[in-house]
Design a protein around this motif. Structure first.
Motif, short mmCIF file in Angstrom:
data_model
loop_
_atom_site.label_atom_id
_atom_site.label_comp_id
_atom_site.label_asym_id
_atom_site.label_seq_id
_atom_site.Cartn_x
_atom_site.Cartn_y
_atom_site.Cartn_z
N VAL A 67 0.85 -1.18 0.00
CA VAL A 67 0.00 0.00 0.00
C VAL A 67 0.89 1.24 0.00
O VAL A 67 2.01 1.21 0.52
N ALA A 68 0.41 2.32 -0.61
CA ALA A 68 1.17 3.57 -0.64
C ALA A 68 1.39 4.08 0.78
O ALA A 68 0.54 3.91 1.66
N GLN A 69 2.54 4.73 0.99
CA GLN A 69 2.89 5.19 2.32
C GLN A 69 1.80 6.04 2.97
O GLN A 69 1.48 5.88 4.14
N GLU A 70 1.22 6.96 2.22
CA GLU A 70 0.24 7.88 2.80
C GLU A 70 -1.05 7.17 3.19
O GLU A 70 -1.89 7.73 3.88
N LYS A 71 -1.21 5.92 2.77
CA LYS A 71 -2.43 5.17 3.09
C LYS A 71 -2.18 4.03 4.08
O LYS A 71 -3.09 3.24 4.37
N LEU A 72 -0.95 3.97 4.62
CA LEU A 72 -0.60 2.86 5.51
C LEU A 72 -1.48 2.82 6.76
O LEU A 72 -1.98 1.76 7.14
N LEU A 73 -1.66 3.97 7.41
CA LEU A 73 -2.43 3.99 8.65
C LEU A 73 -3.88 3.58 8.41
O LEU A 73 -4.42 2.74 9.14
N ASP A 74 -4.49 4.15 7.39
CA ASP A 74 -5.89 3.80 7.10
C ASP A 74 -6.05 2.33 6.75
O ASP A 74 -7.00 1.67 7.17
N ALA A 75 -5.10 1.80 5.99
CA ALA A 75 -5.16 0.39 5.61
C ALA A 75 -5.03 -0.50 6.83
O ALA A 75 -5.76 -1.50 6.98
#
Length: 345
Positions: free
Chosen positions: A329-337
């Protein structure tokens, strides 16, 4: 195993789970503000709450507060034995007193008789800052032996009136002294012990002192209930207590967050992600282990025991479960994922 007492409907001691306590910093007479604070404490995970009772009006307020909350209510009494009696009569689930500062034996007996009639236990609260003058003269300073001797003297006084529904604390702001006193007391009595480091300070140092002074004893099998005393919103005391219990392996509910300390291989801004994840999961009661790891090379393997985890790389990261990579997953979406995967567990 210690003797078990009942604080309201909650068991303390005798093998029951270690309970989390806190204390309101509102004026007890202001029932609206006190109730509001207690409800916030309940939501955070507080299981027993204490209020100060310095006036007859505060004692009367106990009844209104008690009828509006869902956890046992403790009345904190200093000097005036009549306030202890009034608080018990107005529904307090436990009374905290220092029997040495409420007057002669006739007054102690009056409190004991009332508490017995209302099935209200008493916590004997000994504090290094208010030790009896004769004990300070005997030992020359506050010592573990002095604290324990004070506590045992108060216990003997209650036992003289056939009252054994007792919990004891021997708190000091000196962490090693505090721990030594509790160890000594643990050897001498089978009453449940209320753990705490008094005047521990602000969260930055107070949590550290409490983790050592409370958590160390809990890991030795000493202690039945606890309060983390902080110069902060009382809710912070509850969160700190929950973390201590998890770290000691005494609470399985809630998230066990593990994260690596970072090193030169870390390829993303991991620290803010871990901090935000911890904040977002504070009230999650799922008994799971979540990992935040610094690199995709070693992260999944090192955290293979985690139920779910994330490891970062250049521009993207991995979501993994028990060491097995699920997807990138893209870095900016890691937390949400990661939060989405936690929600599925």
């Amino acid at each position: 195993m210690t003797k078990q007492i009942m604080v309201g409907g909650l068991a303390v001691g005798g093998g029951a789970p270690v309970t989390i306590q806190s204390m309101c910093n509102t004026k007890t007479e202001d029932t609206g503000a006190t109730i509001e604070q207690i409800l916030r404490l309940e939501q955070a995970g507080c299981e027993i709450v204490r209020v100060t009772v310095p006036t007859p009006e505060a004692a009367e307020a106990v009844e209104t507060i008690k009828n509006s909350i869902h956890i046992p209510l403790v009345a904190d009494i200093h000097f005036d034995y009549r306030l202890a009696i009034a608080a018990a009569e107005h529904g307090a689930d436990k009374i905290r007193i220092n029997p040495g500062n409420i007057g002669g034996e006739d007054r102690v007996k009056a409190v004991v008789d009332c508490c017995r009639a209302h099935k209200v236990p008493i916590r004997i609260g000994v504090n290094g800052g208010s030790l009896e003058k004769e004990l300070l003269a005997k030992y020359g300073r506050v010592t573990p032996e002095a604290l324990v001797e004070s506590a045992l003297g108060h216990v003997a006084l209650l036992e003289k009136f056939d009252f054994t529904d007792i919990c004891i604390s021997v708190k000091s702001s000196d962490v090693p002294l505090n721990m030594a006193a509790y160890r000594l007391l643990h050897e001498r009595v089978d009453y449940p012990l209320h753990l705490g480091v008094t005047e521990a300070g602000t969260p930055s140092m107070g949590v550290l002192k409490s983790t050592i002074g409370i958590g160390g004893l809990l890991c030795e099998g000493i202690g039945d209930t606890m309060r983390v005393s902080l110069t902060a919103d009382p809710v912070e005391e509850v969160y700190a207590a929950k973390r201590i219990l998890r770290a000691c392996g005494l609470r399985r509910s809630g998230v066990n967050l593990i994260s690596c300390p970072t090193c030169g291989r870390t390829a993303y801004d991991m620290i803010p992600l871990a901090e935000e994840l911890e904040r977002r999961l504070e009230d999650c009661d799922k008994p799971i282990t979540v990992a935040v790891m610094g690199c995709v090379v070693n992260g999944p393997g090192e955290a293979s025991a985690a139920d779910i985890g994330v490891a970062g790389g250049k521009g993207e990261g991995l979501i993994f479960r028990h060491g097995e990579v699920l997807y990138k997953v893209a870095q900016e979406k890691l937390l949400d994922a990661l939060l989405d995967e936690i929600e599925k567990l």
